[in-house]
Design an enzyme around this catalytic site. Structure first.
Site, PDB file in Angstrom:
ATOM      1  N   HIS A 127      67.402   8.954  10.726  1.00 46.92           N
ATOM      2  CA  HIS A 127      67.328   8.586  12.383  1.00 46.92           C
ATOM      3  C   HIS A 127      68.516   8.040  12.599  1.00 46.92           C
ATOM      4  O   HIS A 127      69.224   7.263  11.877  1.00 46.92           O
ATOM      5  CB  HIS A 127      66.080   7.564  12.284  1.00 46.92           C
ATOM      6  CG  HIS A 127      66.049   7.112  13.887  1.00 46.92           C
ATOM      7  ND1 HIS A 127      66.693   6.259  14.432  1.00 46.92           N
ATOM      8  CD2 HIS A 127      64.858   7.411  14.688  1.00 46.92           C
ATOM      9  CE1 HIS A 127      66.199   5.830  15.871  1.00 46.92           C
ATOM     10  NE2 HIS A 127      65.113   6.694  15.800  1.00 46.92           N
ATOM     11  N   ASP A 204      64.396   3.048   4.926  1.00 47.36           N
ATOM     12  CA  ASP A 204      64.109   3.090   6.168  1.00 47.36           C
ATOM     13  C   ASP A 204      62.428   3.343   5.901  1.00 47.36           C
ATOM     14  O   ASP A 204      62.207   4.442   5.981  1.00 47.36           O
ATOM     15  CB  ASP A 204      64.774   3.988   7.030  1.00 47.36           C
ATOM     16  CG  ASP A 204      64.323   4.160   8.472  1.00 47.36           C
ATOM     17  OD1 ASP A 204      63.363   3.535   8.746  1.00 47.36           O
ATOM     18  OD2 ASP A 204      64.865   4.700   9.148  1.00 47.36           O
ATOM     19  N   GLN A 207      58.563   4.687   9.171  1.00 42.33           N
ATOM     20  CA  GLN A 207      57.533   5.628   9.315  1.00 42.33           C
ATOM     21  C   GLN A 207      56.539   5.768   8.039  1.00 42.33           C
ATOM     22  O   GLN A 207      55.813   6.745   7.990  1.00 42.33           O
ATOM     23  CB  GLN A 207      58.026   7.125   9.452  1.00 42.33           C
ATOM     24  CG  GLN A 207      58.958   7.331  10.714  1.00 42.33           C
ATOM     25  CD  GLN A 207      58.102   7.342  12.290  1.00 42.33           C
ATOM     26  OE1 GLN A 207      56.930   7.517  11.976  1.00 42.33           O
ATOM     27  NE2 GLN A 207      58.835   7.331  13.063  1.00 42.33           N
ATOM     28  N   LYS A 230      55.277   0.403  15.614  1.00 43.93           N
ATOM     29  CA  LYS A 230      54.794   1.440  15.054  1.00 43.93           C
ATOM     30  C   LYS A 230      53.612   1.397  13.919  1.00 43.93           C
ATOM     31  O   LYS A 230      53.223   2.220  13.727  1.00 43.93           O
ATOM     32  CB  LYS A 230      55.903   2.340  14.284  1.00 43.93           C
ATOM     33  CG  LYS A 230      56.965   2.813  15.034  1.00 43.93           C
ATOM     34  CD  LYS A 230      58.217   3.745  14.205  1.00 43.93           C
ATOM     35  CE  LYS A 230      59.549   3.482  14.965  1.00 43.93           C
ATOM     36  NZ  LYS A 230      59.684   4.567  15.838  1.00 43.93           N
ATOM     37  N   CYS A 370      66.303  11.056  18.157  1.00 50.05           N
ATOM     38  CA  CYS A 370      67.235  10.440  17.449  1.00 50.05           C
ATOM     39  C   CYS A 370      67.781  10.978  16.131  1.00 50.05           C
ATOM     40  O   CYS A 370      68.136  10.103  15.229  1.00 50.05           O
ATOM     41  CB  CYS A 370      66.840   8.888  17.405  1.00 50.05           C
ATOM     42  SG  CYS A 370      66.556   8.121  18.799  1.00 50.05           S
TER      43      CYS A 370
HETATM   44  N1  7TS Z   1      63.852   4.953  11.629  1.00 43.54           N
HETATM   45  C1  7TS Z   1      63.192   6.060  11.689  1.00 43.54           C
HETATM   46  C2  7TS Z   1      62.760   6.814  10.328  1.00 43.54           C
HETATM   47  C3  7TS Z   1      62.422   6.248  12.840  1.00 43.54           C
HETATM   48  O1  7TS Z   1      61.312   7.105  12.945  1.00 43.54           O
HETATM   49  C4  7TS Z   1      62.697   5.074  13.780  1.00 43.54           C
HETATM   50  C5  7TS Z   1      62.136   5.292  15.369  1.00 43.54           C
HETATM   51  C6  7TS Z   1      63.632   4.197  13.729  1.00 43.54           C
HETATM   52  C7  7TS Z   1      64.286   4.290  12.472  1.00 43.54           C
HETATM   53  C8  7TS Z   1      64.101   3.239  14.672  1.00 43.54           C
HETATM   54  O2  7TS Z   1      63.047   2.298  14.939  1.00 43.54           O
HETATM   55  P1  7TS Z   1      63.197   1.183  16.112  1.00 43.54           P
HETATM   56  O3  7TS Z   1      61.956   0.622  16.136  1.00 43.54           O
HETATM   57  O4  7TS Z   1      64.276   0.246  15.498  1.00 43.54           O
HETATM   58  O5  7TS Z   1      63.600   1.826  17.300  1.00 43.54           O
HETATM   59  N2  7TS Z   1      61.657   6.659  15.638  1.00 43.54           N
HETATM   60  C9  7TS Z   1      61.363   6.974  16.867  1.00 43.54           C
HETATM   61  C10 7TS Z   1      61.029   8.371  16.946  1.00 43.54           C
HETATM   62  O6  7TS Z   1      60.767   9.165  16.069  1.00 43.54           O
HETATM   63  N3  7TS Z   1      60.688   8.540  18.465  1.00 43.54           N
HETATM   64  O7  7TS Z   1      61.051   7.285  18.969  1.00 43.54           O
HETATM   65  C11 7TS Z   1      61.423   6.460  17.932  1.00 43.54           C
END
Ligand code: 7TS
Length: 412
Positions: A127, A204, A207, A230, A370
């Site tokens: 990401h 990371d 997910q 999430k 992303c």
């Molecule tokens: N890393 C992974 C693997 C992710 O899927 C996401 C967000 C992030 C980091 C960033 O998370 P945040 O809470 O800091 O924004 N992924 C997604 C997605 O797949 N669609 O919208 C956000």
């Protein structure tokens, strides 16, 4: 292992007020939990209870409300520590989200430990939030980024580790589960290889923590980053876990109140972790509600949730194979395949696919998610993605598949 029956899922769904609605006259089928999950009533109520009953700043007041808020905030930290089996809750730092957690490590750990000529190993499936902070660090320090590729099934090409991993690599940062392919990466194998060259590892877990049991001690990583929103928790709250000795050897990320020991006019000394990295008033109610979300997930059981999602994924992959012109990316159903399924439909733009599905009440995401470098390798600018969570049902996948047939007819 416990499994969720249709009856169990229907019961769980009653915990989520938002799922009880219709969209465009059809029951909502929410298949975008990889972007952000829905929230159970008890998480919403926990947040509301804080604002209604004991809203006050933490770590400051000696009065009743502030003590209650501080107690609940610190208890939430303990709940997160239990969720990921952290040796100490003092290793749990509340941040805004995964993005901020990774930026914190890249800035604070990276600033102290990365020099010109050092290497940071990432993967081609990251990401942007696990790419850009390291690019910024590389630009500041003269370090170099190297990327582990993935194969035709969306699995990391581990053979290439021999070529890429040597003593120059100081940090290996990668995703536990791909938000596009759903691939669950072999963390312990990569950690072992990273250790052999003396590199640190950041995982990371945006997910993975919401979807499967995650044990930082068993995985052997140095840092873990994830987001509250999430995992059935609120937005604006996330977690950085780090080994205590690493956190306490790191300089601060943000300076201000709460993170200091002593402030002189020309310099300051800093509190130990986690306070060192929680400058300013934190997202108090959100942290407390995240603790409630962690309890909720633990009560349902993360292994149970994981198993349910793997069953849904296997079903989805079988049903999607029936749709002519559909290309699904990522590994086949199996133990290393989590509940994010990305695809393209020949002749139909991914955004049009998502718009037609929306008319059917099916919420999916379209775009590059992303992950532009990943999509560049696939040779497509965008994909449509369905992602699953504890509250999803096989019949929602049936509705996804019917919607895709409809999209084909419309664009035929
Ligand atoms: N890393 C992974 C693997 C992710 O899927 C996401 C967000 C992030 C980091 C960033 O998370 P945040 O809470 O800091 O924004 N992924 C997604 C997605 O797949 N669609 O919208 C956000």
């Amino acid at each position: 292992m416990a499994t969720l029956s249709q009856f169990d899922v229907l019961t769980l769904r009653r915990d989520f007020p938002i799922l009880q609605q219709e969209v465009h006259g059809k029951p909502l089928a929410f298949l975008d939990s990889a972007a952000s999950s829905q929230k159970p009533r008890r998480v919403i109520e926990t947040l509301e209870d804080y604002y209604r009953r004991y809203n006050a700043n933490v770590h400051r007041g000696v009065y009743r409300l502030s003590e209650e808020a501080t107690f609940a905030y610190e208890r939430a930290r303990g709940k997160i520590a239990r969720l990921i089996n952290a040796p100490s809750q003092r290793e749990v730092v509340f941040v805004r989200n995964t993005t901020e957690a990774i930026n914190l490590v890249a800035y604070a750990w990276g600033g102290a430990n990365i020099r010109a000529g050092d290497r940071i190993l990432l993967t081609m499936m990251e990401h942007h939030s696990n790419i850009v902070p390291w690019q910024l660090l590389a630009q500041r320090t003269g370090a170099e980024l190297v990327y582990l590729p993935f194969d035709g099934q969306g699995r990391l090409a581990l053979d290439d580790l021999d070529r890429l991993l040597d003593e120059r690599v100081k940090m290996v940062a990668f995703t536990h589960q791909s938000n596009v392919f759903g691939t669950i990466n072999p963390v312990t194998t990569i950690v072992e290889r990273a250790r052999a060259v003396g590199a640190r590892v950041l995982l990371d877990a945006a997910q993975s923590v919401p979807h499967m049991p995650v044990d930082v001690q068993a995985l052997g990583v140095d840092f873990l980053a994830f987001s509250g929103h999430k995992m059935c928790g609120p937005t604006g709250i996330g977690v950085l876990w780090g080994r205590r000795e690493l956190l306490n050897a790191m300089p601060p990320f943000l300076g201000g109140g709460s993170m200091i020991d002593l402030v002189e006019l020309d310099h300051s000394t800093f509190a130990a972790a986690p306070a060192r990295f929680e400058a300013g008033t934190p997202a108090i109610g959100e942290a407390i509600a995240l603790g409630e979300a962690a309890d909720y997930l633990r009560e349902v059981g993360l292994a149970t949730i994981h198993h349910h999602e793997q069953e849904l994924t296997a079903y989805a992959l079988t049903r999607l194979a029936e749709v002519p012109g559909l290309t699904v990316y990522g590994p086949p159903a199996g133990l290393d395949r989590g509940g994010a399924v990305s695809f393209t439909l020949a002749g139909v733009h991914p955004h049009d696919v998502a718009a037609i599905l929306d008319q059917e009440g099916v919420a999916v995401r379209a775009g590059h998610h992303c992950t532009q470098p990943l999509h560049r390798v696939l040779g497509v600018p965008a994909t449509t993605r369905a992602s699953f969570y504890l509250y999803n049902l096989p019949e929602e996948i049936d509705r996804l598949v019917s919607g895709l047939h409809k999209a084909r007819q419309i664009f035929a």
